[in-house]
Design an enzyme around this catalytic site. Structure first.
Site, mmCIF file in Angstrom:
data_model
loop_
_atom_site.group_PDB
_atom_site.id
_atom_site.type_symbol
_atom_site.label_atom_id
_atom_site.label_comp_id
_atom_site.label_asym_id
_atom_site.label_seq_id
_atom_site.Cartn_x
_atom_site.Cartn_y
_atom_site.Cartn_z
ATOM 1 N NE ARG A 31 -1.973 -1.850 3.220
ATOM 2 C CZ ARG A 31 -2.306 -2.267 4.440
ATOM 3 N NH1 ARG A 31 -3.482 -1.962 4.940
ATOM 4 N NH2 ARG A 31 -1.462 -2.950 5.173
ATOM 5 N NE ARG A 40 -6.281 -2.036 -1.789
ATOM 6 C CZ ARG A 40 -6.138 -1.469 -0.601
ATOM 7 N NH1 ARG A 40 -5.717 -2.194 0.416
ATOM 8 N NH2 ARG A 40 -6.384 -0.197 -0.423
HETATM 9 O O1 CP3 Z 1 6.373 -9.167 0.340
HETATM 10 C C1 CP3 Z 1 5.579 -8.977 -0.615
HETATM 11 O O2 CP3 Z 1 5.584 -7.957 -1.309
HETATM 12 C C2 CP3 Z 1 4.643 -10.106 -0.996
HETATM 13 C C3 CP3 Z 1 3.368 -10.035 -0.438
HETATM 14 C C4 CP3 Z 1 3.032 -10.437 0.992
HETATM 15 C C5 CP3 Z 1 1.820 -10.007 1.571
HETATM 16 N N1 CP3 Z 1 1.690 -10.631 2.767
HETATM 17 C C6 CP3 Z 1 0.859 -9.098 0.942
HETATM 18 C C7 CP3 Z 1 -0.139 -8.407 1.776
HETATM 19 C C8 CP3 Z 1 3.674 -11.272 1.911
HETATM 20 C C9 CP3 Z 1 5.018 -11.953 1.823
HETATM 21 C C10 CP3 Z 1 2.798 -11.397 3.029
HETATM 22 C C11 CP3 Z 1 3.081 -12.240 4.197
HETATM 23 C C12 CP3 Z 1 2.262 -12.099 5.406
HETATM 24 N N2 CP3 Z 1 0.915 -11.919 5.507
HETATM 25 C C13 CP3 Z 1 2.769 -12.224 6.715
HETATM 26 C C14 CP3 Z 1 4.195 -12.550 7.060
HETATM 27 C C15 CP3 Z 1 5.064 -11.374 6.948
HETATM 28 C C16 CP3 Z 1 4.954 -10.424 8.092
HETATM 29 O O3 CP3 Z 1 4.700 -9.254 7.803
HETATM 30 O O4 CP3 Z 1 5.172 -10.844 9.230
HETATM 31 C C17 CP3 Z 1 1.695 -12.073 7.611
HETATM 32 C C18 CP3 Z 1 1.755 -12.110 9.130
HETATM 33 C C19 CP3 Z 1 0.520 -11.883 6.832
HETATM 34 C C20 CP3 Z 1 -0.887 -11.741 7.314
HETATM 35 C C21 CP3 Z 1 -1.516 -10.487 6.878
HETATM 36 N N3 CP3 Z 1 -1.867 -10.193 5.587
HETATM 37 C C22 CP3 Z 1 -1.888 -9.390 7.685
HETATM 38 C C23 CP3 Z 1 -1.675 -9.315 9.192
HETATM 39 C C24 CP3 Z 1 -2.468 -8.442 6.841
HETATM 40 C C25 CP3 Z 1 -3.125 -7.148 7.226
HETATM 41 C C26 CP3 Z 1 -2.179 -6.184 7.811
HETATM 42 C C27 CP3 Z 1 -1.403 -5.472 6.753
HETATM 43 O O5 CP3 Z 1 -0.176 -5.413 6.829
HETATM 44 O O6 CP3 Z 1 -2.066 -4.911 5.885
HETATM 45 C C28 CP3 Z 1 -2.396 -8.942 5.512
HETATM 46 C C29 CP3 Z 1 -2.829 -8.269 4.279
HETATM 47 C C30 CP3 Z 1 -1.785 -8.021 3.237
HETATM 48 N N4 CP3 Z 1 -0.917 -8.954 2.764
HETATM 49 C C31 CP3 Z 1 -1.561 -6.804 2.528
HETATM 50 C C32 CP3 Z 1 -0.548 -7.053 1.603
HETATM 51 C C33 CP3 Z 1 0.018 -6.102 0.594
HETATM 52 C C34 CP3 Z 1 -2.351 -5.531 2.705
HETATM 53 C C35 CP3 Z 1 -3.716 -5.747 2.161
HETATM 54 C C36 CP3 Z 1 -4.277 -4.546 1.435
HETATM 55 O O7 CP3 Z 1 -3.797 -4.210 0.338
HETATM 56 O O8 CP3 Z 1 -5.223 -3.973 1.972
#
Ligand code: CP3
Length: 357
Positions: A31, A40
């Site tokens: 984001r 998105r």
């Molecule tokens: O690294 C990258 O660019 C690849 C994409 C990626 C996402 N999530 C995209 C995402 C990767 C590698 C992840 C891993 C992920 N997801 C983890 C492990 C990494 C870490 O940060 O510890 C975890 C714990 C998650 C679970 C998750 N997904 C959460 C807690 C959330 C919401 C909180 C947040 O950061 O927005 C997501 C959603 C998410 N995953 C988004 C993205 C770009 C945001 C969603 C959006 O666009 O609204």
């Protein structure tokens, strides 16, 4: 692999000489980039973005167009696995991920299906194929999964958690139940990662984002052992090239000695660990990745440059020339000014050369 135009990320993970320090950023597609928010919006929501091959491929490549990154990471999420296990993943704006169902009882665990990756997670496999082809060998592609423990916390709590109320209750009151769940997840994750490797992922990272919430005795039993099981079951080589594996336990810097007992090639560190101390602990037996505080990117060009130089001084203080990949200590946040990662990445490439000659 000879087809790779830039392989310094893989070389550093395998502790081979590099011309400059490779760098990528956890959560590099996201984001903080206006083009990500635009794609998105076009997709409708986050999950539709993950499930559409063209959109997932597009957002994976976006940060590589802006910055001189040494790796691409599959655009997906760790929570695709619990979703495929039938828990019903959804996102409520501003509230993070949630599941319609939780897994808390013996019956809940017994009812978990065996995931058929080719059917239930085909959209991830298709995204890997499309991204690998779109990259045309520019940089290696990272495939990933959550660790069994980290995935279990989301499944037991039904979403994100601060105190791990129900996961810790299961751990202490019904450890055999948690082990059954972790076993099922380790098997699923092994199949999932092998499918990503077959589809073209060249490096694997396991995100153990909440391993650091465990007590020191429990870390090995409930998280590290299951990551080791996965590493042991992964395809080791593809097209004559080794597939390096990175384990990232956030908050796990004090357990590096135990991590060295696994067959992983590299370990990710958050910003609470000194790279110099960590390099002395691993003593050439594994590569390290990290560990700039992501909040450093809220600063300005001068403050970022200064922090990155201090990180590199720390990483190379022991005179060891390879086995180091620069990264953030955790994911980049949505509030970062997109001008700032460029300072981080370019400073890594320019300043590290003095240590590598
Ligand atoms: O690294 C990258 O660019 C690849 C994409 C990626 C996402 N999530 C995209 C995402 C990767 C590698 C992840 C891993 C992920 N997801 C983890 C492990 C990494 C870490 O940060 O510890 C975890 C714990 C998650 C679970 C998750 N997904 C959460 C807690 C959330 C919401 C909180 C947040 O950061 O927005 C997501 C959603 C998410 N995953 C988004 C993205 C770009 C945001 C969603 C959006 O666009 O609204």
């Amino acid at each position: 692999m000879s087809a790779l135009k830039n392989d310094r990320f893989i070389r550093a993970l395998l502790r081979q000489p590099v011309d400059t320090t490779p760098v990528w950023m956890m959560r590099q597609a996201g984001r903080y980039l206006p083009e990500y928010r635009e794609t998105r919006a076009q997709a409708g929501d986050f999950l539709s973005l993950c499930k559409n091959t063209d959109f997932a491929c597009e957002v994976t490549l976006q940060p590589l167009r802006r910055y001189d990154l040494d790796a691409a990471i599959l655009f997906s999420d760790i929570l695709t696995v619990p979703d495929a296990l039938g828990l019903g993943l959804y996102f409520e704006t501003g509230e993070g991920p949630k599941f319609k169902k939780t897994v808390r009882s013996e019956q809940d665990i017994a009812a978990l299906p065996k995931v058929n990756i080719g059917a239930d997670l085909d959209y991830v496999v298709n995204a890997v194929k499309a991204i690998r082809s779109a990259l045309g060998g520019q940089v290696p592609l990272i495939g990933f999964s959550g660790s069994p423990w980290t995935l279990a916390t989301y499944m037991i709590e039904g979403g994100s958690s601060k105190d791990y109320r129900y996961s810790k209750e299961m751990l202490y009151a019904r450890p055999e139940l948690l082990h059954a769940l972790l076993d099922h997840l380790a098997e699923t994750v092994t199949d999932y990662l092998n499918a990503q490797i077959e589809a073209g992922a060249q490096v694997i990272q396991i995100f153990d984002s909440w391993g650091g919430a465990l007590a020191h005795r429990e870390y090995v039993e409930f998280s590290l052992n299951y990551m080791q099981k996965i590493v042991a079951g992964l395809i080791k080589e593809k097209e004559g090239q080794k597939i390096p594996v990175i384990l990232f336990t956030k908050g796990g810097g004090q357990w590096l000695a135990q991590m060295l007992d696994t067959d992983a090639d590299a370990f990710g560190l958050d910003w609470t660990t000194s790279l110099n101390t960590a390099r002395q602990t691993v003593n050439g037996r594994a590569a390290l990745q990290g560990n700039l505080d992501p909040a450093t990117l809220y600063g300005n060009a001068q403050s970022i440059e200064k922090a990155v130089k201090l990180m590199l001084d720390d990483a190379y203080a022991d005179g060891e020339k390879t086995g180091y990949v620069a990264n953030l200590g955790h994911g980049i946040t949505q509030w970062v000014d997109p001008a700032n990662p460029k300072v981080f990445i370019d400073t890594v490439h320019e300043y590290s050369q003095k240590y590598l000659r």
